[in-house]
Write an enzyme that holds these catalytic residues in place. Sequence first.
Site, PDB file in Angstrom:
ATOM      1  CG  ASP A  20      -0.340   0.242   2.531  1.00 39.03           C
ATOM      2  OD1 ASP A  20       0.896   0.389   2.603  1.00 39.03           O
ATOM      3  OD2 ASP A  20      -1.099   0.298   3.530  1.00 39.03           O
ATOM      4  CB  CYS A  77       0.630  -2.266   4.890  1.00 39.83           C
ATOM      5  SG  CYS A  77       0.505  -3.265   6.402  1.00 39.83           S
ATOM      6  N   GLY A  78       1.896  -0.108   6.342  1.00 35.19           N
ATOM      7  CA  GLY A  78       2.471   0.689   7.423  1.00 35.19           C
ATOM      8  C   GLY A  78       3.025  -0.156   8.543  1.00 35.19           C
ATOM      9  CB  THR A  79       1.490  -2.161  11.119  1.00 36.67           C
ATOM     10  OG1 THR A  79       0.432  -2.867  10.458  1.00 36.67           O
ATOM     11  CG2 THR A  79       0.975  -0.811  11.613  1.00 36.67           C
ATOM     12  N   GLY A  80       2.734  -3.792   8.520  1.00 34.89           N
ATOM     13  CA  GLY A  80       3.001  -5.173   8.098  1.00 34.89           C
ATOM     14  C   GLY A  80       1.945  -6.150   8.587  1.00 34.89           C
ATOM     15  N   GLY A  82      -1.694  -5.568   8.539  1.00 29.34           N
ATOM     16  CA  GLY A  82      -2.875  -5.608   7.688  1.00 29.34           C
ATOM     17  C   GLY A  82      -2.672  -6.459   6.449  1.00 29.34           C
ATOM     18  CG  ASN A 111       4.686 -20.488  11.453  1.00 31.80           C
ATOM     19  OD1 ASN A 111       5.290 -19.541  11.970  1.00 31.80           O
ATOM     20  ND2 ASN A 111       3.872 -21.265  12.146  1.00 31.80           N
TER      21      ASN A 111
END
Length: 310
Positions: A20, A77-80, A82, A111
Amino acid sequence: MAETTTTTTARPLKIIAGADSFGCSLKDALVSHLRSLNIDVEDLGTSSYYSIAADVGRRVSSSSSAADTETRGLVACGTGVGVAIFANKFPGVFAATCLSPSDALNARSINNSNVLAVSGMSTSPESAVEILDTWLNTPFKAPCPASESKPWPEEISSFLDNSMNDMPQIGADSVSEESSCSICCLVKNRNLNPIDIIPGGSMKILRESPTSAIVRFKAGSVEPAHHHTFGHDLVVMEGKKSVWNLTKNERFDLVVGDYLFTPAGDVHRVKYYEDTEFFIKWDGKWDMFFDEDLEAAKKAVDQALENEGK
């Protein structure tokens, strides 16, 4: 900084990337780094965090584990957070937000993470490169901080192996036939007829006057520029396509659930990135008038995508 010269994947690696507006600068830096390592990258560009993450997740989910190339994803994204949430909406996608190399080690070891999510607001390009390199170079079940940097005990190693069979099944059958949409039910168990004038296409008329149909195109197909004497509405049911309305000089990138109306007479060209199915409705008798040949269309699409940096 982590070693950057090799990766541990046994197959050639392809990365599907997207971000984003808050993560695009970091994504661009990481894409450049990946290309410097001669890793194939398909950059989907910038959009809302939920739609771009869904695009990446969908592509990773639909890639075959038996393919010659391993497909993974990179989202920012901003935080990773979302982008990780929405990439993980698709079966077989294991997106992990990593803010440090230790996070990347754990995500790959435990994982088998196949989508890396990074934070454009919290992570510098230099730190992100180190995180990415760690994620690229760490094999599944490698010693990691969670294992105190030691090999996993046999019982945990066995559990992790079994998880690779169990986890991809979660969500794969969450949509039953009974809960399918009414449009999907219309075409269930129907054979679609090839569209002879366009390679890769097939169609099944569902109703006459007003006419509606289900249309399918194979990945990579191109519809040459054409127009109709009628306007038509369509809804994408599966896959991804771009429509260039040449009359209005507009481009529409469509994924599952997207709607588009094209007015009568508007000349438009179409590219299918994945196997795609859509519902279409129009008034009047079906017709199609070509404004270019297929080879000219393919060259025009390639040029448009190159110019737009897709």
